[in-house]
Design a protein around this motif. Structure first.
Motif, short mmCIF file in Angstrom:
data_model
loop_
_atom_site.label_atom_id
_atom_site.label_comp_id
_atom_site.label_asym_id
_atom_site.label_seq_id
_atom_site.Cartn_x
_atom_site.Cartn_y
_atom_site.Cartn_z
N ASP A 36 0.82 -1.22 0.00
CA ASP A 36 0.00 0.00 0.00
C ASP A 36 0.86 1.27 0.00
O ASP A 36 0.57 2.23 0.72
CB ASP A 36 -0.94 0.00 1.20
N GLY A 46 1.73 -5.04 11.00
CA GLY A 46 0.53 -4.43 10.45
C GLY A 46 0.75 -2.96 10.14
O GLY A 46 1.84 -2.42 10.34
N THR A 104 -7.94 2.63 10.72
CA THR A 104 -8.15 1.30 10.16
C THR A 104 -6.85 0.53 10.33
O THR A 104 -5.78 1.02 9.93
CB THR A 104 -8.52 1.36 8.66
N LYS A 106 -4.64 -2.79 9.44
CA LYS A 106 -4.52 -3.84 8.43
C LYS A 106 -3.31 -4.71 8.74
O LYS A 106 -2.19 -4.21 8.84
CB LYS A 106 -4.37 -3.22 7.04
#
Length: 255
Positions: A36, A46, A104, A106
């Protein structure tokens, strides 16, 4: 062409005598992986994506203390999930609450995590064991002379000799490197073979960056180093057609 050099590799491997030596050479690296738009770091489990401005904390005297504000669209690496304090560790002793609705979280996929955290030993001139074919192609700047699904051959010059450098792969992972030299004559006497070996020996030893002498056979025509990150075998020999061959084989370290 490939079959010929594979046979040369087999000959050299059959001559290798395993010895243990320490070395000063650089030994390992980690594969760079981007997820990302952010490079994964060793130990990262993460990532946190900030949806709305939220708080980052320090942990002082058993309490979470406000440190600074994380802004919208910022990203943070997560190295640990702390069940006791209900926080994510984002490095530098900073934390974000797990319960925060403005983020968030991930998790890094296991396949990506393993790539980053697996150590790869140094192979040859900028390449590492386990490198893929595409990675080796990016690193090697010499002219590519031949290739197939598990083999690359480059036209090179090594220690003043014209040579070809062969990279062998297994399941798209670098397994062996063979440097084969072009000799002016087809056949050399034992004395001349020793002379060529003794000319290359100090140059190779210097490149390996080791104080150890290696193990040289009784004929004085081959030397083996078993180093921390690789086994290296310099050999000049006659094949069954009475042709003199000269090569250096680099292999993963002996376990």
């Amino acid at each position: 062409m490939k079959k010929i050099f594979l046979s040369c590799v087999s000959v050299i491997l059959s001559c290798v005598i395993i010895f243990n030596f320490s070395t000063q050479e650089a030994s390992a690296h980690h594969v760079k992986v981007t997820l990302d738009g952010m490079e994964l770091k060793k130990g990262q489990i993460g990532s946190i994506y900030i949806k709305k401005s939220t708080k980052i904390y320090n942990y002082i005297d058993g309490k979470l203390v406000f440190y600074k504000t994380a802004k919208v669209k910022e990203k943070y690496r997560v190295y640990k999930v702390n069940e006791g304090t209900k926080t994510y560790s984002i490095g530098s002793k900073q934390y974000i609450k797990i319960s925060d609705k403005n983020i968030t979280y991930k998790k890094v996929p296991k396949s990506q995590y393993d790539k980053v955290n697996t150590v790869h030993d140094y192979a040859y001139r900028g390449t590492y064991w386990g490198d893929s074919i595409s990675q080796v192609k990016k690193i090697v700047k010499s002219k590519l002379e031949g290739s197939d699904g598990d083999w690359l051959m480059y036209k090179t010059e090594t220690f003043g000799y014209k040579s070809a450098t062969h990279y062998f792969f297994e399941k798209n992972k670098l397994e062996n490197v063979m440097v084969s030299f072009e000799l002016e004559d087809g056949y050399y006497s034992l004395g001349n073979m020793r002379r060529i070996h003794d000319t290359l020996y100090p140059k190779l030893k210097k490149e390996l960056n080791t104080r150890n002498e290696g193990f040289t056979n009784e004929n004085g025509t081959s030397t083996t180093w078993n180093l921390k990150s690789r086994s290296v075998h310099l050999s000049i020999y006659d094949n069954k057609y009475y042709e003199t061959k000269l090569g250096i084989l680099y292999s993963p370290p002996e376990e």
